[in-house]
Design an enzyme around this catalytic site. Structure first.
Site: not given
Ligand code: PEP
Length: 246
Positions: A8, A10, A95, A97, A165, A171, A209
């Site tokens: 992803n 973003k 997601h 976000e 998630e 992040g 992460s």
């Molecule tokens: C995500 O935004 O889907 C995600 C898993 O981000 P990160 O791997 O940076 O934590």
């Protein structure tokens, strides 16, 4: 079940950066099958340029969101029909976000997922608890609610992937323990099995992460069938190392 590792991106990567990234991934993929399906989800404006570059490679293309309607007066939005027309095979919906920044709820997410499926896309439905919810020991009930309400009734194991998630892990460099990941994934698997005839076959991704240092251990957990990767999907070596960790 062949795992899926999804990147992803973003709101990252200008066209030249995107080109360098996919060129690196394609080079690695041409030399070796990592044992998983690979997916990249660029921002909308990069979907076609990236799509042109990966056209004849086994790397799949996806969007990061879609509208629930096919067309109309929705300034700034992109429909699932348009993503399919642009060559996408996948789309992420729900997601955290988007839930936080665009006030998306499970009902809206389910309508987007339904539209995606109707347009022949495979939808990646994201669920996950906040830190406050985890600390209040509400993780399983929150995730259960999200899965029940955001996964549409036309979902099958072929057209739908669920990504767990935890919001607090995205992040931040923080990850749940292996036991916590296993507990949530087992719960999601049980819910899907109870609701869909092929519920046991849905791919369940872990996201939050994930990096080359923790991917192997996380991807070895039962009912973890791949990863949704944010930050580490922006570097060829990191994303490739995660893909080869399956
Ligand atoms: C995500 O935004 O889907 C995600 C898993 O981000 P990160 O791997 O940076 O934590």
């Amino acid at each position: 079940m062949r795992p899926l590792i999804a990147g992803n991106w973003k709101m990252n990567n200008l066209r030249s950066e995107a080109a360098t990234l996919v060129a690196g991934l394609m080079e690695q993929r041409a030399e070796q099958d990592p044992g998983c399906d690979m997916l990249v989800c660029p921002p909308f404006v990069s979907i076609r340029p990236v799509g042109d570059l990966i056209e004849n490679s086994p790397i799949a293309l996806g969007g990061q969101d879609c509208h629930s309607e096919t067309a109309g007066a929705h300034t700034g939005d992109v429909s699932a029909t348009m993503l399919a027309d642009a060559g996408c095979e996948f789309v992420i919906v729900g997601h955290s976000e988007r839930r936080a920044n665009h006030h998306e709820n499970d009902e809206l997410i389910a309508s987007k997922a339904k539209a995606a499926i109707s347009n022949g896309l495979t939808v990646v439905v994201c669920v996950g608890e906040t830190l406050e919810q985890r600390n209040a020991e509400k993780t399983l009930s929150i995730v259960e609610n999200q899965v029940t309400n955001a996964v549409p009734d036309n979902a099958t194991a072929k057209n739908t992937v669920v990504a767990y998630e935890p919001v607090w892990a995205i992040g931040t460099g923080l990850t749940p323990t292996i036991e916590q990941i296993a507990e949530v994934h087992d719960h999601i698997c049980g819910l899907l099995t109870a609701s869909f005839t092929d519920g046991e076959e849905f791919r369940l991704l872990y996201g939050g992460s994930m990096n080359p240092g923790n991917a192997r251990e996380i991807l070895a957990v039962e009912n973890v069938n791949g990863g949704l990767v944010g930050g580490a999907s922006l570097k060829v070596e990191d994303f490739w190392a995660i893909c080869t960790s399956v």
